[in-house]
Design an enzyme around this catalytic site. Structure first.
Site, PDB file in Angstrom:
ATOM      1  N   ARG A   1       1.250   2.868  -2.423  1.00  0.00           N
ATOM      2  CA  ARG A   1      -0.041   2.802  -1.224  1.00  0.00           C
ATOM      3  C   ARG A   1      -1.443   3.291  -1.887  1.00  0.00           C
ATOM      4  O   ARG A   1      -1.782   4.282  -1.769  1.00  0.00           O
ATOM      5  CB  ARG A   1       0.427   4.031  -0.106  1.00  0.00           C
ATOM      6  CG  ARG A   1       1.874   3.703   0.475  1.00  0.00           C
ATOM      7  CD  ARG A   1       2.253   4.495   1.503  1.00  0.00           C
ATOM      8  NE  ARG A   1       3.175   3.727   2.438  1.00  0.00           N
ATOM      9  CZ  ARG A   1       3.871   4.498   3.478  1.00  0.00           C
ATOM     10  NH1 ARG A   1       3.870   5.693   3.353  1.00  0.00           N
ATOM     11  NH2 ARG A   1       4.588   3.845   4.336  1.00  0.00           N
TER      12      ARG A   1
ATOM     13  N   GLN B   1      -2.777  -2.578   0.411  1.00  0.00           N
ATOM     14  CA  GLN B   1      -2.457  -2.191   1.809  1.00  0.00           C
ATOM     15  C   GLN B   1      -1.878  -3.404   2.606  1.00  0.00           C
ATOM     16  O   GLN B   1      -0.868  -3.364   3.481  1.00  0.00           O
ATOM     17  CB  GLN B   1      -3.749  -1.725   2.608  1.00  0.00           C
ATOM     18  CG  GLN B   1      -4.070  -0.437   2.196  1.00  0.00           C
ATOM     19  CD  GLN B   1      -5.109  -0.098   3.032  1.00  0.00           C
ATOM     20  OE1 GLN B   1      -6.050  -1.032   3.236  1.00  0.00           O
ATOM     21  NE2 GLN B   1      -5.539   1.216   2.963  1.00  0.00           N
TER      22      GLN B   1
ATOM     23  N   ASP C   1       2.118  -3.811   2.014  1.00  0.00           N
ATOM     24  CA  ASP C   1       2.600  -2.702   2.195  1.00  0.00           C
ATOM     25  C   ASP C   1       3.834  -2.901   3.358  1.00  0.00           C
ATOM     26  O   ASP C   1       3.659  -2.958   4.499  1.00  0.00           O
ATOM     27  CB  ASP C   1       1.936  -1.542   2.657  1.00  0.00           C
ATOM     28  CG  ASP C   1       2.679  -0.179   2.821  1.00  0.00           C
ATOM     29  OD1 ASP C   1       4.019  -0.169   2.736  1.00  0.00           O
ATOM     30  OD2 ASP C   1       2.182   0.848   3.084  1.00  0.00           O
TER      31      ASP C   1
ATOM     32  N   SER D   1       4.843  -0.039   5.879  1.00  0.00           N
ATOM     33  CA  SER D   1       3.946   0.167   6.759  1.00  0.00           C
ATOM     34  C   SER D   1       4.016  -0.593   7.929  1.00  0.00           C
ATOM     35  O   SER D   1       4.233  -0.375   9.240  1.00  0.00           O
ATOM     36  CB  SER D   1       2.477   0.225   6.389  1.00  0.00           C
ATOM     37  OG  SER D   1       2.334   1.491   5.534  1.00  0.00           O
TER      38      SER D   1
ATOM     39  N   TYR E   1       3.769  10.889   0.762  1.00  0.00           N
ATOM     40  CA  TYR E   1       5.060  11.011   1.398  1.00  0.00           C
ATOM     41  C   TYR E   1       5.373  12.417   1.519  1.00  0.00           C
ATOM     42  O   TYR E   1       4.864  13.282   0.899  1.00  0.00           O
ATOM     43  CB  TYR E   1       5.957  10.470   0.411  1.00  0.00           C
ATOM     44  CG  TYR E   1       6.089   8.886   0.155  1.00  0.00           C
ATOM     45  CD1 TYR E   1       6.581   8.128   1.326  1.00  0.00           C
ATOM     46  CD2 TYR E   1       5.503   8.173  -0.774  1.00  0.00           C
ATOM     47  CE1 TYR E   1       6.607   6.633   1.208  1.00  0.00           C
ATOM     48  CE2 TYR E   1       5.435   7.002  -0.726  1.00  0.00           C
ATOM     49  CZ  TYR E   1       5.994   6.205   0.028  1.00  0.00           C
ATOM     50  OH  TYR E   1       5.796   4.459  -0.096  1.00  0.00           O
TER      51      TYR E   1
END
Length: 439
Positions: free
Chosen positions: A122, A127, A130, A133, A230
């Site tokens: 991350r 991005q 990902d 996400s 996390y």
């Protein structure tokens, strides 16, 4: 001649997504690749074969995987699928490797270079790649939709000539990407929303979405987040304090959505049977962690359970796949963005840079070996584990023996029964100690 990229139809019955979209296929063709899409691969995502063909894809069959240099999938390939892949092919998918050592070994044995998309770091550069996400966003949205469907009442407050309908109370447990989207969706639908999480950084995010934050804010809470963003696994003491705080709150809620997951571990139990029993008839719990054991006691994977007190526990599998048409478009873009970093623009060939931080973070198997540091040691230990040598059963040329005895070696007398038992027990003990070391 350009290299070939293959998009298969997913074989798991619950999987409705696909690893490409017409947009990403068009881009891949533009980069000089031949793109083969298996017939029906996009049907459950509302992408007919004609849409892929219109942007330059070849509509093929499962056996076309044999000539593919790259395979773009949603889920880890099965052993049957791997038999049809050529050695050296790059396979990009969500691999779900934790607890699936045999499946990881099978990919290594097949000689494919496998990338676990869920391990994408991350960082700013990654991005757009990902998958956690992109898919969690849709899971959070769909959790609210599923909860509202089972609730059988309106979520917003409605003032009518016939009377007032009160707003539903929605509680989100776990404020990651899915939780934040669930908060936003429930708020847009007019519910009164509260949320909780062990990470202090999300308190402000919750408030910014118009929800109220609920947590035990002690010293452990202040340090409850990894450098990667996390959630850490909390101590038993903290979990007990948090449970006490939320127990009374849950009893007053109409819909509870749980999203708590810790990479590589079973889902933490957040809602006990006693908490479920305290809820009003007609209340709903949606467990997004059910595939990892669930956050809610009594949740069953793939089922909607109604308890004795009339509370529904929703345990749908593959929640992003319940909105497959949207999920596939986002997932396909994640795969394309990562694959594009491996393309040599001059030669228009796949050129994997094994020193790249994204490759290092996601590469699971390569050149016949398990290479990811989280799994390589366990794989090596399994490979080095000797086969048991049981007196009276192994021949000199048996692979279980260290070496074949010389033909001139004198025949030895059979050991006594007590000695046989002792020899037979040794491999079991060795196996136990090896498992403890792997853990």
């Amino acid at each position: 001649m350009g290299q070939t990229i293959f998009i298969p139809r997913e074989l798991e019955l619950i999987e409705t997504r696909v690893g490409a979209s017409p947009d990403t296929v068009k881009r891949l063709v533009g980069l000089g690749f031949e793109v083969v899409v298996e017939t029906g691969a996009g049907t459950l995502s509302r992408i007919p074969d004609a849409d892929f063909a219109a942007v330059g894809a070849i509509i093929g069959k499962a056996s076309d995987a044999a000539r593919a240099d790259v395979v773009l999938k949603v889920r880890r390939p099965s052993e049957a699928e791997l038999k049809g892949y050529k050695a050296g092919a790059a396979v990009l998918a969500t691999m779900d490797p934790y607890g699936n050592d045999a499946a990881v070994q099978a990919m290594a044995k097949a000689g494919v270079t496998a990338f676990a998309m869920e391990f994408m770091p991350r960082i700013t550069r990654a991005q757009v790649m990902d998958v956690l996400s992109s898919q969690a966003n849709l899971a959070g949205y769909q959790a609210v939709i599923d909860g509202a469907a089972e609730y059988d009442r309106a979520l917003p407050m409605m003032m009518t000539a016939a009377g007032t309908v009160p707003a539903a109370k929605v509680f989100i447990m776990g404020v990651g990407v899915a939780g934040l989207q669930a908060i936003a969706t429930a708020r847009r639908m007019g519910a009164i929303v509260t949320a909780t999480d062990v990470r202090p950084a999300v308190k402000e995010q919750v408030a910014s979405l118009g929800a109220k934050f609920l947590a035990v804010e002690d010293e452990e809470f202040k340090a409850a987040e990894t450098s990667g963003g996390y959630a850490k696994e909390m101590s038993k003491e903290y979990q007990a304090k948090q449970a006490a705080l939320t127990a009374e709150h849950i009893a007053k809620q109409d819909i509870v959505i749980t999203t708590a997951l810790i990479p590589g571990r079973p889902a933490p139990k957040l809602v006990s049977a006693a908490m479920v029993a305290s809820m009003k008839p007609g209340s709903v719990l949606v467990d997004l962690a059910v595939e990892r054991g669930g956050n809610v006691e009594g949740a069953q994977a793939g089922k909607v359970v109604t308890t004795a007190n009339g509370v529904k526990i929703v345990g749908h599998l593959n929640v992003p796949g319940r909105v497959a048409a949207s999920a596939s478009l986002l997932y396909a873009k994640n795969l394309f963005a990562f694959l594009e970093t491996m393309v040599d623009k001059g030669s228009k060939q796949i050129a994997i840079n094994r020193d790249d931080e994204l490759v290092k973070a996601t590469m699971l198997t390569d050149a016949g070996r398990v290479v990811h540091p989280n799994f390589a040691n366990a794989a090596a230990a399994a490979a080095d584990k000797p086969k048991p040598i049981v007196a009276g059963q192994n021949r000199g040329d048996d692979p279980a023996s260290d070496s074949a005895p010389a033909k001139t070696a004198p025949k030895k007398a059979a050991p006594a029964k007590a000695d046989q038992a002792a020899v037979a027990k040794k491999p079991t003990a060795a196996r136990k100690s090896s498992k403890q070391g792997d853990a």
